[in-house]
Design an enzyme around this catalytic site. Structure first.
Site, PDB file in Angstrom:
ATOM      1  N   SER A 126       0.573  -1.105  -0.103  1.00  0.00           N
ATOM      2  CA  SER A 126       0.084   0.138  -0.094  1.00  0.00           C
ATOM      3  C   SER A 126       0.724   1.113   0.002  1.00  0.00           C
ATOM      4  CB  SER A 126      -0.877   0.045   1.167  1.00  0.00           C
ATOM      5  OG  SER A 126      -1.482   1.193   1.054  1.00  0.00           O
ATOM      6  N   GLY A 127       0.198   2.172  -0.534  1.00  0.00           N
ATOM      7  CA  GLY A 127       0.855   3.677  -0.619  1.00  0.00           C
ATOM      8  C   GLY A 127       0.929   4.198  -2.032  1.00  0.00           C
ATOM      9  N   LYS A 153      -4.678  -6.801   3.348  1.00  0.00           N
ATOM     10  CA  LYS A 153      -4.630  -5.679   2.559  1.00  0.00           C
ATOM     11  C   LYS A 153      -5.938  -5.179   2.153  1.00  0.00           C
ATOM     12  CE  LYS A 153      -2.998  -2.471  -0.406  1.00  0.00           C
ATOM     13  NZ  LYS A 153      -3.767  -2.234  -1.829  1.00  0.00           N
ATOM     14  N   HIS A 161      -7.644  -3.183   4.893  1.00  0.00           N
ATOM     15  CA  HIS A 161      -6.845  -1.971   4.901  1.00  0.00           C
ATOM     16  C   HIS A 161      -7.529  -1.310   3.915  1.00  0.00           C
ATOM     17  CE1 HIS A 161      -4.230   0.861   2.747  1.00  0.00           C
ATOM     18  NE2 HIS A 161      -3.730   1.072   4.062  1.00  0.00           N
ATOM     19  N   GLU A 199      -9.836   2.262   4.536  1.00  0.00           N
ATOM     20  CA  GLU A 199      -9.587   3.404   3.832  1.00  0.00           C
ATOM     21  C   GLU A 199     -10.726   3.726   3.168  1.00  0.00           C
ATOM     22  OE1 GLU A 199      -6.509   2.511   1.078  1.00  0.00           O
ATOM     23  OE2 GLU A 199      -8.010   3.601  -0.540  1.00  0.00           O
TER      24      GLU A 199
END
Ligand code: NBP
Length: 483
Positions: free
Chosen positions: A128-129, A182, A185, A189
């Site tokens: 992620s990012g 993920k 996550h 988000e």
């Protein structure tokens, strides 16, 4: 010289990840892409990286030192399967294939099993990012075997983001564990973004703040408990002026939210596991509602043409900005608590041993939900690894309790004003549901027993009971009491 790591797939994510890898001491990076032009472009633009470039997959595999380790960064789904097969045909037992794309964790479980049967290690890892994270340090969530982690761990640690001196990567669990977390996550988000959007909408439409004032509010919030990447970029987006019209950019962006589907996956899996991720669900639904252009137009016309009493303009307290901040924080705690519940349930279902504190730690930097708040979650699980829900951790319980009254007021004001706040209000309902002495589920059990003889339990004795609804309405015991 051979490469200790290879990257397959050199679109934006793969190129940036390869450059990140190459910039770290001790790494020699081999690169390969289906279309060679992309490889050439990367190698030409970044001679400093010292890439070993190959035009064919055979050459690429030949440039890798053993155990061969290759990270795949191609389109999730069929593209990933195709590349896995190309590598698997050429790799030898003990070699490691890593999928860093946004795979569905069920695919990862399947791929890991199939490759394990062929003697190969397969590691599905969440990364992620976005582009920037891939280049400068993402949060990395690998699954796969502990043996693969022994080789891969140091390489991933070398490129991960760093939070408080620790690299944002941990071996999450076996097979699909990394891609599962993920997915969650990304679900969290969605919830976080929705809650921030509701705060913005309420402050603007009910609180009467200008976009310029909202930039300052978000910047201010970003110095406190709400400090996070998403609050920071919200301020940046709001501050952006449209070059063409001079208006705030946010006012010329069409209000229809898109998505790539990980939020939907999260909710689908949560439904299957019976975990109420209402915050994520509301966020997914809110995006869906926003895209129902025809229904929205029909409803707007219907409402405008009607003689209904339009929503009132409620009395807005002087403290409204801070009230909304408190409501946002409390709702955010609920959304994260629900997300962590889903991880606990997923771990139980799929046999993963997931350390929630370690997970919160690797989300503190590099990823989209990075936030000061995650330190509190780290502390909560350090103090009590088996926490029933994050909401009962003393710090969070206190934080929510201190904002509870304003949370209720904000939800009330939103309802009175006719400003949708599905995230805020469903979070509050969830909180109230967990906190209630009695829920109307008792009536639902009565209804189920009435039409389907589904039986109910009683508060005062063990066993299952059924009322003879179509008979004399006496009660019978359907299981022997354990007493
Ligand atoms: P894309 O998802 O746009 O995929 C493009 C790459 O896939 C190109 O290298 C392309 O090769 C390759 N590819 C395809 Br399409 N089909 C292939 C096939 N059958 N065989 C071999 N290669 C194939 O790239 P991206 O945006 O860099 O994302 C890569 C992965 O990372 C995705 O799984 C994505 O979901 C994930 N991810 C993306 C982000 C983000 O912010 N973008 C963040 C986190 C994770 P070609 O050049 O020959 O067409």
């Amino acid at each position: 010289d051979r490469a200790n790591i290879g990257v397959v797939g050199l679109a934006v994510m793969g190129s940036n990840l390869a450059r990140n890898l190459a910039s770290r001491e001790g790494n020699t990076v081999a690169v390969y892409n289906r279309t060679y032009a992309r490889t050439e472009e990367l190698v030409t633009e970044h001679p400093e990286a010292g890439f070993i470039a190959s035009e064919t997959i055979d050459d690429f595999v030949a440039t890798l030192a053993t155990p061969r380790t290759a990270i795949i960064m191609v389109q999730a789904g069929k593209g990933t399967d195709a590349v896995i097969e190309q590598l698997a045909e050429r790799f030898e037992p003990g070699d490691i294939i890593v999928d860093g794309g946004n795979a569905n964790f069920n695919d990862t479980i399947r791929r890991e099993r199939e490759l394990r049967e062929r003697g190969l290690n397969f590691v599905g890892t969440g990364i992620s990012g976005g582009e920037e994270g891939a280049l400068n340090g993402p949060s990395i969530m690998p699954g796969g075997s502990p043996e693969a982690w022994t080789t891969l761990g140091p390489i991933l640690k070398s490129i991960a983001a760093v939070a408080e001196g620790e690299p944002c990567v941990t071996h999450v669990g076996t097979d699909g564990a990394g891609h599962f977390v993920k997915m969650v996550h990304n679900g969290i988000e969605y919830a976080d973004m929705q809650l921030i959007a509701e705060a913005y909408d309420l402050l603007r439409r009910v609180g009467g703040l200008s976009v310029e004032q909202l930039v300052d509010v978000f910047k201010d919030w970003n110095t406190g408990d709400l400090e996070s990447y998403l609050i920071e970029i919200s301020a940046e987006v709001l501050a952006q002026k449209d070059a063409e019209t001079g208006q705030p950019l946010v006012d010329v962006i069409l209000d229809e939210a898109g998505s790539k589907g990980t939020g939907v996956w999260t909710v689908q899996n949560a439904l299957g596991l019976g975990i109420p991720v209402s915050g994520i669900g509301e966020a997914v639904f809110a995006r869906a509602v926003s895209s129902k252009t025809a229904q929205r137009a029909a409803m707007r016309a219907s409402v405008q043409g009607s003689t209904r009493a339009h929503p009132a303009t409620p009395q807005v307290p002087d403290t409204f900005v801070d009230d909304v901040r408190a409501a946002l924080y409390a709702s955010k705690v609920v959304a994260y608590a629900q997300g962590f519940d889903l991880i606990v349930a997923g771990a139980k279902e799929y046999g993963w041993d997931i350390d929630l504190g370690a997970l919160a730690k690797i989300w503190r930097a590099g990823c989209i939900i990075r936030a000061r708040f995650l330190n509190r979650i780290v502390d909560a699980y350090a103090a009590e690894p088996d926490l029933e829900t994050l909401l009962v951790d003393p710090y969070f319980a206190d934080a929510v309790a201190s904002g509870e009254e304003t949370w209720r007021r904000v939800v009330g004001i939103a309802a009175a004003a006719g400003v949708p706040a599905p995230g805020f209000s469903s979070a509050l309902s969830y909180f109230d549901s967990l906190a209630a002495d009695r829920l109307p589920a008792a009536l639902i059990q009565g209804q189920r027993d009435f039409f389907g003889a589904h039986t109910y339990k009683r508060v005062d004795k063990d066993g299952a009971f059924h009322t003879l609804w179509s008979g004399d309405r006496s009660e019978i015991s359907t299981t022997p009491s354990t007493h």
